[in-house]
Design an enzyme around this catalytic site. Structure first.
Site, PDB file in Angstrom:
ATOM      1  N   TYR A 113     -42.520 -34.189 140.656  1.00 51.32           N
ATOM      2  CA  TYR A 113     -43.429 -33.120 141.099  1.00 51.32           C
ATOM      3  C   TYR A 113     -42.588 -31.914 141.525  1.00 51.32           C
ATOM      4  CZ  TYR A 113     -47.124 -31.234 144.198  1.00 51.32           C
ATOM      5  OH  TYR A 113     -48.058 -30.462 144.835  1.00 51.32           O
ATOM      6  N   LYS A 210     -55.072 -36.442 147.129  1.00 49.37           N
ATOM      7  CA  LYS A 210     -55.627 -36.724 145.795  1.00 49.37           C
ATOM      8  C   LYS A 210     -56.703 -37.810 145.890  1.00 49.37           C
ATOM      9  CE  LYS A 210     -52.633 -33.653 144.570  1.00 49.37           C
ATOM     10  NZ  LYS A 210     -51.273 -33.909 144.158  1.00 49.37           N
TER      11      LYS A 210
HETATM   12  C1  LIG Z   1     -50.129 -33.167 144.668  1.00 46.60           C
HETATM   13  C2  LIG Z   1     -48.946 -34.021 144.653  1.00 46.60           C
HETATM   14  C3  LIG Z   1     -48.100 -34.073 145.757  1.00 46.60           C
HETATM   15  C4  LIG Z   1     -48.258 -33.162 146.956  1.00 46.60           C
HETATM   16  O1  LIG Z   1     -49.405 -33.319 147.665  1.00 46.60           O
HETATM   17  P1  LIG Z   1     -50.000 -32.145 148.590  1.00 46.60           P
HETATM   18  O2  LIG Z   1     -50.939 -32.865 149.457  1.00 46.60           O
HETATM   19  O3  LIG Z   1     -50.615 -31.155 147.644  1.00 46.60           O
HETATM   20  O4  LIG Z   1     -48.881 -31.534 149.354  1.00 46.60           O
HETATM   21  C5  LIG Z   1     -47.050 -34.957 145.716  1.00 46.60           C
HETATM   22  N1  LIG Z   1     -46.810 -35.732 144.641  1.00 46.60           N
HETATM   23  C6  LIG Z   1     -47.591 -35.689 143.557  1.00 46.60           C
HETATM   24  C7  LIG Z   1     -47.272 -36.573 142.403  1.00 46.60           C
HETATM   25  C8  LIG Z   1     -48.675 -34.823 143.516  1.00 46.60           C
HETATM   26  O5  LIG Z   1     -49.425 -34.763 142.413  1.00 46.60           O
END
Ligand SMILES: *Cc1c(COP(=O)(O)O)cnc(C)c1O
Length: 394
Positions: A113, A210
């Site tokens: 990421y 997510k």
């Molecule tokens: C979105 C995401 C993050 C970060 O998360 P946030 O809550 O947006 O800071 C970390 N790792 C992966 C694989 C992601 O898709």
């Protein structure tokens, strides 16, 4: 409880971290807002260390709303304990910072990421930590990159944007032989689809933003460790960072958690249906989804994962920018925006070419990432089909 058989994860999802009997029988944990916590006596005040597990001492150190979410996530991941922080990026930053010092060397998958890379290339560089990016397909050959000053290997499987699977057990075996920690960004699979500690991870990080939250309205990160010692190391780092996720957000994450298993089943099924449809389209060069039998990561996915979420990419035949805009600007159901894991479908054109350093991404086709939400997949396919039609009229 101990006389009962171990429960399936879908059952744990419903019951973990609730403790209703301690809160008047209320089904969901209460939202306890706090900064100041009052102590009854000087003796109680002097006992109040910030790192005492479950102790309520100050708002920044958490209230039971957060502790119960941490209890639930730890149980689901199969780890020793969990710390919840205010975003996925904060979870990544705190997990890595807890285990590095100036002079260290760390190994990061080239498919990680982007903000993880950003931490390594800016702050960690300034702090005297050397980052080496490695081919996500490296497997046990990671052994050849481990030096005497290597302290951690960072994995993400499948990788962001391009979805390469990683052989975590092989990487963990090589890393542990040299006393190197293995950390896994397990956001894509969540502990429902991938059991991080059974594969050999020492630390598992998730963007709770997510699928745990699942409704596109909260930022939250989780850090889970296999051991008490690692949990305390990370806890000290989180205290230094001053990170404090609020109780309302923890409450919403608890609520999201309860339906995670059923949501993921639908994301899996609908995602594969759309992926299969895309594979047969003339506008599409290839689909990057480890659940497809001809995907290079399929064998590892089948071995280590019990399903797929709704996030994958496809590479289109080369198109002009105006054609692409005409396609994505007028989608009826797919929204365009960052993040994923909510109930709604998203479309995001992206370009990994400038990001990679250890491997080359030289496909001339346009990469498009999709999040397949909980709409009926036939309606999503119709939306994409109309989008492909608009490529011709641009
Ligand atoms: C979105 C995401 C993050 C970060 O998360 P946030 O809550 O947006 O800071 C970390 N790792 C992966 C694989 C992601 O898709």
């Amino acid at each position: 409880m101990s006389s009962q058989s171990p429960k399936h994860i879908a059952t744990k999802l419903v019951h973990a971290g609730r403790r209703s009997s301690e809160y008047h029988g209320v089904v969901n944990p209460p939202v306890l807002h706090a900064s100041t916590i009052l102590f009854d006596s000087l003796a109680e005040l002097e006992k109040a260390g910030a790192s005492a597990p479950g102790k309520v001492t100050y708002g920044r150190h958490g209230t039971p709303t957060r502790f119960l979410l941490e209890e639930a996530v730890a149980e689901l991941e199969g780890g020793y304990g969990t710390l919840c922080v205010s975003s996925g990026v904060s979870a990544i930053t705190n997990a890595i910072l807890a285990f590095v010092k100036p002079g260290d060397h760390i190994l990061i998958t080239d498919s990680t990421y982007f903000p993880t890379r950003n931490l390594c290339n800016t702050f960690l560089k300034k702090f005297g930590v050397e980052t080496e990016y490695y081919d996500p397909a490296i497997g046990g050959d990671i052994a050849g990159l481990i030096r005497d000053n290597t302290t951690l290997v960072w994995c993400e499987s499948p990788g962001s944007l391009t979805f390469e699977m990683q052989d975590i057990p092989a990487i963990a075996k090589a890393a542990h032989a040299r006393n190197v920690k293995v950390m896994l960004d397990n956001t894509w699979a969540s502990p429902i689809l991938c059991r991080p500690f059974e594969l050999g991870a020492d630390v598992s990080v998730q963007a709770g933003t997510k699928y745990i939250v699942g409704h596109s309205d909260v930022m939250l990160g989780t850090i889970t460790t296999a051991t008490e010692e690692d949990l305390l190391t990370i806890k000290k780092q989180v205290l230094i960072s001053g990170d404090a996720v609020g109780p309302d957000d923890c409450y919403l994450a608890q609520r999201g958690l309860r339906t995670l298993a059923v949501r993921l089943k639908q994301h899996h099924e609908s995602g594969l249906k759309v992926a299969n449809w895309l594979q047969a389209r003339p506008e599409v060069k290839r689909v990057l989804h480890p659940g497809l039998p001809d995907d290079p990561g399929h064998a590892i996915w089948k071995r280590d994962f019990s399903g797929a979420c709704g996030l994958f990419s496809f590479v289109m035949q080369p198109v002009e920018k105006t054609q692409l805009a005409n396609m994505v600007d007028h989608m009826e159901l797919f929204g365009m925006g960052f993040s994923w894991g909510g109930f709604e479908s998203l479309i995001l054109p992206s370009d990994p070419t400038k990001i990679r350093t250890a491997t080359k991404w030289d496909d001339d086709g346009q990469l498009v990432r999709l999040h397949i939400g909980l709409e009926d997949p036939d309606d999503l396919i119709a939306d994409l089909e109309a989008g492909f039609e608009r490529l011709k009229t641009a």
